[in-house]
Design a protein around this motif. Structure first.
Motif, short mmCIF file in Angstrom:
data_model
loop_
_atom_site.label_atom_id
_atom_site.label_comp_id
_atom_site.label_asym_id
_atom_site.label_seq_id
_atom_site.Cartn_x
_atom_site.Cartn_y
_atom_site.Cartn_z
N ALA A 270 -28.19 4.79 -9.77
CA ALA A 270 -29.52 5.39 -9.62
C ALA A 270 -30.05 5.94 -10.93
CB ALA A 270 -29.46 6.51 -8.57
N GLU A 271 -29.22 6.62 -11.67
CA GLU A 271 -29.66 7.21 -12.94
C GLU A 271 -30.00 6.12 -13.95
OE1 GLU A 271 -27.62 10.14 -16.20
OE2 GLU A 271 -27.39 10.68 -14.09
N GLY A 272 -29.14 5.11 -14.03
CA GLY A 272 -29.35 4.03 -14.98
C GLY A 272 -30.58 3.20 -14.69
N VAL A 273 -30.81 2.89 -13.41
CA VAL A 273 -31.97 2.05 -13.08
C VAL A 273 -33.26 2.83 -13.29
CG1 VAL A 273 -32.14 2.53 -10.58
CG2 VAL A 273 -32.78 0.27 -11.48
N ALA A 274 -33.23 4.13 -13.04
CA ALA A 274 -34.42 4.94 -13.28
C ALA A 274 -34.74 5.00 -14.77
CB ALA A 274 -34.20 6.35 -12.74
N ALA A 275 -33.71 5.12 -15.60
CA ALA A 275 -33.92 5.17 -17.05
C ALA A 275 -34.46 3.85 -17.57
CB ALA A 275 -32.61 5.52 -17.75
N THR A 276 -33.91 2.75 -17.08
CA THR A 276 -34.40 1.44 -17.50
C THR A 276 -35.85 1.25 -17.10
OG1 THR A 276 -32.22 0.39 -17.46
CG2 THR A 276 -34.12 -1.06 -17.19
N ALA A 277 -36.17 1.62 -15.87
CA ALA A 277 -37.54 1.47 -15.38
C ALA A 277 -38.51 2.26 -16.23
CB ALA A 277 -37.62 1.90 -13.92
N ALA A 278 -38.13 3.47 -16.58
CA ALA A 278 -39.00 4.30 -17.42
C ALA A 278 -39.17 3.69 -18.81
CB ALA A 278 -38.41 5.71 -17.53
N ASP A 279 -38.12 3.09 -19.33
CA ASP A 279 -38.17 2.51 -20.67
C ASP A 279 -39.06 1.28 -20.74
OD1 ASP A 279 -36.50 4.44 -21.70
OD2 ASP A 279 -34.69 3.18 -21.67
#
Length: 251
Positions: free
Chosen positions: A41-50
């Motif tokens: 969850a944390e990783g996919v949210a960070a990628t999406a934001a990037d």
């Protein structure tokens, strides 16, 4: 040849890092509206934001989860044109004797690499059939085409199954305007698991691996993304049921 995905809706699984992230990023850069799915969850949210995409934190190992994700995307975006299943991996199961593989170990590899691909295709098929258009790309592996390393029994078996699923879906979906292809990467240092595997070879093992590759270099996540984007493109409309080895010529 310019590849664009303007007005196309895409879903990329395993997109928190590595190959999935590279594919998602390339799709966004090429004009697609992109949804990302990952158990991290944390990783996919960070990628999406990037990269400017929509994240979905989900474990896709059940038909209910896959169906709910596709339904959510269609409800919000109106359709689903492009589906890339890049989730999977060895889940730490490298270099283990067959006697050490439990039933749970076996099944978790299949759930990530094969089950999710099947359930997603099952859920996406009605949407794509109705539109008369769709592109599905699975990320398999050289290990799904031939024996490669000792101690990856479940992973190799799952990737072989994924290749078989890709070819079967291509046959079934072709008449409805849906293509299904697979990219089989060679060794790519794209995430912490592959980096640990690389370090485990030691200097001599690393040297032997690189020297076995025609191009004398390891691949990058972007190398795999480039191949995936071709399969997803309009230009690949008469290509289906194919497995493209992207491995610097090693195969």
């Amino acid at each position: 040849m310019q590849i664009r995905f303007d007005d196309r809706i895409a879903l990329v699984t395993g997109a928190a890092q590595g190959i999935g992230r590279a594919i998602a990023s390339a799709l966004v850069a090429s004009g697609a509206t992109v949804h990302l799915a990952d158990i991290d969850a944390e990783g996919v949210a960070a990628t999406a934001a990037d990269i400017g995409a929509t994240p979905h934190a989900v474990d896709l190992g059940t038909p209910e989860a896959a169906g709910a994700l596709i339904a959510e995307i269609v409800a919000g975006s109106g359709t689903l044109d492009l589906l890339v299943h890049a989730a999977g991996g060895v889940r730490g199961q490298v270099g283990r004797p067959i006697e050490a593989i439990s039933e749970a170990d076996w099944r978790v590899i299949f759930a990530a690499n094969v089950d999710a691909a099947f359930f997603l295709a099952q859920a996406a098929a009605p949407v794509m059939r109705q539109a008369g258009y769709g592109r599905i790309v699975t990320i398999s592996s050289g290990a799904g085409l031939r024996p490669s390393l000792t101690g990856i029994q479940a992973y190799s078996s799952a990737k072989h199954a994924l290749v078989g699923l890709t070819k079967q879906l291509a046959w079934e979906f072709g008449p409805q305007g849906i293509t299904v292809n697979s990219v089989a990467p060679g060794f790519v240092r794209s995430n912490p698991a592959s980096e640990r595997q690389w370090q485990s070879y030691g200097p001599e093992g690393q040297k032997r691996l690189v020297e076995s590759i025609h191009t004398r270099r390891l691949g990058t996540a972007e190398d795999i993304a480039n191949a995936a984007l071709f399969f997803l493109s309009e230009q690949a409309g008469w290509i289906t049921g194919q497995v493209l080895s992207v491995d610097g010529g090693r195969s």
